[in-house]
Design an enzyme around this catalytic site. Structure first.
Site, mmCIF file in Angstrom:
data_model
loop_
_atom_site.group_PDB
_atom_site.id
_atom_site.type_symbol
_atom_site.label_atom_id
_atom_site.label_comp_id
_atom_site.label_asym_id
_atom_site.label_seq_id
_atom_site.Cartn_x
_atom_site.Cartn_y
_atom_site.Cartn_z
ATOM 1 N N PRO A 9 0.792 -1.222 0.000
ATOM 2 C CA PRO A 9 0.000 0.000 0.000
ATOM 3 C C PRO A 9 0.829 1.278 0.000
ATOM 4 O O PRO A 9 1.852 1.364 0.676
ATOM 5 C CB PRO A 9 -0.824 -0.099 1.287
ATOM 6 C CG PRO A 9 -0.126 -1.095 2.131
ATOM 7 C CD PRO A 9 0.525 -2.047 1.177
ATOM 8 N N ASN A 10 0.363 2.213 -0.782
ATOM 9 C CA ASN A 10 0.912 3.578 -0.862
ATOM 10 C C ASN A 10 2.251 3.670 -1.593
ATOM 11 O O ASN A 10 2.769 4.760 -1.789
ATOM 12 C CB ASN A 10 1.028 4.228 0.530
ATOM 13 C CG ASN A 10 -0.316 4.291 1.232
ATOM 14 O OD1 ASN A 10 -1.268 4.809 0.661
ATOM 15 N ND2 ASN A 10 -0.420 3.732 2.425
ATOM 16 N N ARG A 17 4.205 11.153 -2.070
ATOM 17 C CA ARG A 17 4.063 11.022 -0.614
ATOM 18 C C ARG A 17 5.404 11.301 0.071
ATOM 19 O O ARG A 17 6.455 10.813 -0.364
ATOM 20 C CB ARG A 17 3.561 9.610 -0.226
ATOM 21 C CG ARG A 17 4.598 8.519 -0.405
ATOM 22 C CD ARG A 17 4.101 7.122 -0.079
ATOM 23 N NE ARG A 17 3.986 6.840 1.328
ATOM 24 C CZ ARG A 17 4.165 5.619 1.854
ATOM 25 N NH1 ARG A 17 4.497 4.589 1.083
ATOM 26 N NH2 ARG A 17 4.021 5.426 3.141
ATOM 27 N N TYR A 22 10.736 9.266 1.238
ATOM 28 C CA TYR A 22 10.752 8.260 0.164
ATOM 29 C C TYR A 22 11.362 8.753 -1.141
ATOM 30 O O TYR A 22 11.462 7.988 -2.101
ATOM 31 C CB TYR A 22 9.314 7.767 -0.083
ATOM 32 C CG TYR A 22 8.708 7.124 1.155
ATOM 33 C CD1 TYR A 22 9.229 5.932 1.666
ATOM 34 C CD2 TYR A 22 7.640 7.721 1.834
ATOM 35 C CE1 TYR A 22 8.700 5.356 2.808
ATOM 36 C CE2 TYR A 22 7.094 7.144 2.973
ATOM 37 C CZ TYR A 22 7.627 5.964 3.456
ATOM 38 O OH TYR A 22 7.105 5.387 4.580
ATOM 39 N N ASN A 74 8.077 -5.369 -0.760
ATOM 40 C CA ASN A 74 7.995 -4.219 0.130
ATOM 41 C C ASN A 74 6.535 -4.146 0.560
ATOM 42 O O ASN A 74 5.685 -3.659 -0.190
ATOM 43 C CB ASN A 74 8.417 -2.936 -0.575
ATOM 44 C CG ASN A 74 8.383 -1.745 0.377
ATOM 45 O OD1 ASN A 74 7.774 -1.807 1.449
ATOM 46 N ND2 ASN A 74 9.024 -0.662 -0.003
ATOM 47 N N ALA A 77 2.975 -0.583 4.905
ATOM 48 C CA ALA A 77 2.520 -0.614 6.298
ATOM 49 C C ALA A 77 2.068 -2.009 6.747
ATOM 50 O O ALA A 77 2.028 -2.293 7.954
ATOM 51 C CB ALA A 77 1.382 0.386 6.483
ATOM 52 N N HIS A 80 3.983 -4.140 9.345
ATOM 53 C CA HIS A 80 3.855 -3.981 10.788
ATOM 54 C C HIS A 80 2.538 -4.525 11.338
ATOM 55 O O HIS A 80 2.253 -4.380 12.515
ATOM 56 C CB HIS A 80 3.995 -2.494 11.144
ATOM 57 C CG HIS A 80 5.063 -1.799 10.360
ATOM 58 N ND1 HIS A 80 6.390 -2.168 10.438
ATOM 59 C CD2 HIS A 80 5.017 -0.790 9.445
ATOM 60 C CE1 HIS A 80 7.100 -1.391 9.618
ATOM 61 N NE2 HIS A 80 6.289 -0.558 9.000
ATOM 62 N N ASP A 87 1.913 -15.658 6.807
ATOM 63 C CA ASP A 87 1.438 -17.018 6.518
ATOM 64 C C ASP A 87 1.518 -17.342 5.027
ATOM 65 O O ASP A 87 1.834 -18.477 4.653
ATOM 66 C CB ASP A 87 -0.012 -17.192 7.000
ATOM 67 C CG ASP A 87 -0.109 -17.296 8.512
ATOM 68 O OD1 ASP A 87 0.938 -17.489 9.163
ATOM 69 O OD2 ASP A 87 -1.227 -17.187 9.044
ATOM 70 N N GLU A 98 12.604 -9.093 2.157
ATOM 71 C CA GLU A 98 11.833 -7.915 2.555
ATOM 72 C C GLU A 98 12.672 -6.661 2.246
ATOM 73 O O GLU A 98 13.832 -6.600 2.626
ATOM 74 C CB GLU A 98 11.590 -8.022 4.067
ATOM 75 C CG GLU A 98 10.963 -6.835 4.726
ATOM 76 C CD GLU A 98 11.066 -6.899 6.267
ATOM 77 O OE1 GLU A 98 11.898 -7.664 6.803
ATOM 78 O OE2 GLU A 98 10.323 -6.162 6.917
ATOM 79 N N HIS A 100 12.653 -2.293 2.244
ATOM 80 C CA HIS A 100 12.029 -1.004 2.581
ATOM 81 C C HIS A 100 12.881 0.123 2.036
ATOM 82 O O HIS A 100 14.112 0.080 2.180
ATOM 83 C CB HIS A 100 11.899 -0.835 4.100
ATOM 84 C CG HIS A 100 11.044 -1.887 4.726
ATOM 85 N ND1 HIS A 100 9.674 -1.878 4.619
ATOM 86 C CD2 HIS A 100 11.373 -2.998 5.409
ATOM 87 C CE1 HIS A 100 9.197 -2.950 5.228
ATOM 88 N NE2 HIS A 100 10.200 -3.648 5.714
ATOM 89 N N SER A 102 12.882 3.212 3.155
ATOM 90 C CA SER A 102 13.403 3.962 4.306
ATOM 91 C C SER A 102 13.991 2.998 5.334
ATOM 92 O O SER A 102 13.721 1.798 5.292
ATOM 93 C CB SER A 102 12.269 4.774 4.950
ATOM 94 O OG SER A 102 11.303 3.899 5.516
ATOM 95 N N ARG A 107 12.807 4.859 12.621
ATOM 96 C CA ARG A 107 11.543 5.597 12.575
ATOM 97 C C ARG A 107 10.676 5.283 13.803
ATOM 98 O O ARG A 107 11.188 4.869 14.821
ATOM 99 C CB ARG A 107 10.842 5.300 11.239
ATOM 100 C CG ARG A 107 11.698 5.786 10.040
ATOM 101 C CD ARG A 107 11.015 5.573 8.718
ATOM 102 N NE ARG A 107 9.777 6.361 8.627
ATOM 103 C CZ ARG A 107 8.861 6.178 7.682
ATOM 104 N NH1 ARG A 107 9.043 5.250 6.751
ATOM 105 N NH2 ARG A 107 7.771 6.920 7.664
ATOM 106 N N ARG A 111 6.842 1.036 13.768
ATOM 107 C CA ARG A 111 7.502 0.445 12.588
ATOM 108 C C ARG A 111 8.616 -0.523 12.968
ATOM 109 O O ARG A 111 9.300 -1.077 12.114
ATOM 110 C CB ARG A 111 8.076 1.548 11.688
ATOM 111 C CG ARG A 111 7.015 2.400 11.049
ATOM 112 C CD ARG A 111 7.602 3.389 10.056
ATOM 113 N NE ARG A 111 6.763 4.563 9.965
ATOM 114 C CZ ARG A 111 5.693 4.683 9.176
ATOM 115 N NH1 ARG A 111 5.347 3.703 8.378
ATOM 116 N NH2 ARG A 111 4.966 5.788 9.174
HETATM 117 C C1 DQA Z 1 8.051 1.311 3.838
HETATM 118 C C2 DQA Z 1 8.126 1.549 5.357
HETATM 119 C C3 DQA Z 1 6.778 1.287 5.998
HETATM 120 O O1 DQA Z 1 6.857 1.502 7.402
HETATM 121 C C4 DQA Z 1 5.739 2.254 5.437
HETATM 122 O O2 DQA Z 1 4.478 1.982 5.988
HETATM 123 C C5 DQA Z 1 5.696 2.241 3.945
HETATM 124 C C6 DQA Z 1 6.953 2.155 3.201
HETATM 125 C C7 DQA Z 1 9.372 1.683 3.138
HETATM 126 O O3 DQA Z 1 9.533 1.309 1.991
HETATM 127 O O4 DQA Z 1 10.221 2.371 3.726
HETATM 128 O O5 DQA Z 1 4.649 2.384 3.344
HETATM 129 O O6 DQA Z 1 7.809 -0.049 3.601
#
Ligand code: DQA
Length: 142
Positions: A9-10, A17, A22, A74, A77, A80, A87, A98, A100, A102, A107, A111
């Site tokens: 998401p996002n 954003r 980012y 990635n 959110a 977390h 699963d 995994e 990220h 950031s 943070r 997180r």
């Molecule tokens: C993220 C870090 C997450 O905590 C956050 O919710 C994101 C982006 C990152 O790529 O740094 O949406 O996964």
């Protein structure tokens, strides 16, 4: 070698954003960057993004039927919060990294937990776009 890159998401909103966290490059820039690197290394790569937890679970399941060699995720959110994604990764038994953009360790407290981390072979954070290519390198044994 066939890899799946999965963004949660996002992530489709990077460039817009919180650019101070980012960066200013867009989601299309990220996809182009990954595709170019995959092409240069002769890897088949599919990049998918969803803002919906269940779709991300479905994409992980599909990777099993598509005989994908590795998943780079990635989870945004959902990192977390999502036991469902944990699963799913355990279900398909495909090596998963995994990523990220950031450095989540520097943070907010909320997180600091990653529900997925225990099912992943590696976690990369705080390296921006480079994190994705570092993950590809891992699968290439580079
Ligand atoms: C993220 C870090 C997450 O905590 C956050 O919710 C994101 C982006 C990152 O790529 O740094 O949406 O996964």
């Amino acid at each position: 070698m066939k890899l799946l890159v999965l963004n949660g998401p996002n992530l489709n909103f990077i460039g817009i954003r919180e650019p101070e966290i980012y960066g200013k490059e867009t989601y299309n820039d990220l996809c182009d960057y990954i595709k170019k690197y995959a092409e240069a290394n002769n890897i088949e790569i599919e990049i998918k993004q969803s803002n919906h937890e269940g779709y991300l679970v479905d994409f992980i399941h599909q990777a099993y039927f598509d005989k994908v060699d590795g998943i780079i995720i990635n989870p945004g959110a959902y990192t977390h919060t999502s036991i469902a994604l944990l699963d799913a990764i355990k279900s398909v038994n495909i090596k998963t990294i995994e990523v990220h953009l950031s450095d989540v360790t520097k943070r907010e407290d909320f997180r600091q937990v990653s529900y997925l981390r225990s099912a992943c072979v590696k976690s990369i954070m705080g390296k921006g776009f480079l994190g994705y290519t570092e993950a590809i390198d891992y699968f290439l044994n580079k």
